[in-house]
Design a protein around this motif. Structure first.
Motif: not given
Length: 278
Positions: A1-9, A120-129, A132-139
């Motif tokens: 669910m967190l993954y889906l929420f971040l995809d939407i944002i 930026v490459s790689g992934a970041m851990e958020l609440f056990g999931d 993508s760091k870069y997609r978060l950076l796009l926010i």
């Protein structure tokens, strides 16, 4: 669910960056810039050039923005300024320019699909999931773009003049505002934002001469339902972009690709102002 929420944002953030340049040109010049997609493509190839020269990938963003501003200024001064009083011809001119610039890109870089390095490459851990760091950076990028435009429009003299032209151009000219200069700056800035969006998107996708086309359709529909408001545009990006992500996830990516355009058309049928509040 967190993954889906971040995809939407993050999808909403990407759509906002892509559509903001088109919205500011539409708001001031009252034309839809159909060359917006090819400007986005130019931004993607700016990233590719940076990769080929083995420069720092972060350099692709200012390079893309400056290139977009220069191309935009040249096109506005040589073509669009003569079509101010013929808006339909201006729209057709941007469509034709998009085709010409697309062919020049093919001549210069070829038709093949290519890839540019991301900053930026790689992934970041958020609440056990992991995400993508870069997609978060796009926010953050989208918030910076929104903040810069807000400061430009509300806190500068050219922003004040731009708002005056948007509200009533004949009256603004009567008050001594050089609306031709405002249009030049607006189109250059909008083209720069489109190229910047291309540089932002490139680490998530391939670079090819047609990469801007699907984004042009989405940006066009978002601008239609947003009027002249960046707040309405942000709302449209979250709602329609979220629907696109949900349809892609639970139905199919093909249906998801159509969702934004279909929902925007239905919304305009029910509420012609779309997300605009005035």
């Amino acid at each position: 669910m967190l993954y889906l929420f971040l995809d939407i944002i993050t999808t909403a953030a990407i759509l906002f960056i892509v559509a903001s340049g088109l919205l500011i040109i539409f708001g001031v010049m009252k034309i839809i810039n159909f060359a917006h997609g090819v400007f986005l493509t130019i931004g993607g190839y700016a990233s590719l050039v940076v990769t080929h020269f083995d420069w720092n990938p972060w350099f692709s963003m200012p390079l893309a923005f400056v290139a977009g501003c220069l191309f935009g200024a040249i096109i506005e001064r040589t073509v669009l300024r003569f079509l101010y009083h013929r808006p339909l011809d201006a729209i057709l001119a941007t469509w034709g320019l998009g085709i010409v610039l697309g062919q020049l890109i093919i001549i210069g870089f070829g038709r093949e699909v290519q890839f540019a390095a991301g900053p930026v490459s790689g992934a970041m851990e958020l609440f056990g999931d992991f995400y993508s760091k870069y997609r978060l950076l796009l926010i953050i990028f989208s918030m910076l773009v929104a903040g810069a435009m807000w400061l430009l429009l509300k806190g500068t003299r050219i922003g004040l003049q731009t708002r005056a032209v948007i509200m009533n151009e004949p009256l603004a000219r009567g008050l001594g505002i050089n609306s031709s200069r405002v249009r030049l700056i607006t189109f250059s800035f909008g083209a720069g934002l489109a190229c910047l969006a291309g540089a932002f998107i490139t680490p998530l996708s391939s670079v090819d001469p047609n990469m801007g086309l699907p984004w042009l359709v989405s940006a066009f529909m978002l601008v239609l339902v947003s009027g002249n408001s960046f707040l309405a545009l942000a709302s449209a990006c979250i709602v329609l972009g979220g629907a696109q992500v949900l349809a892609s996830t639970y139905i199919s990516p093909v249906i998801g690709g159509l969702t934004l355009a279909v929902l925007a058309a239905l919304l305009l049928r029910i509420r012609p102002k779309g997300f605009a509040y005035d």
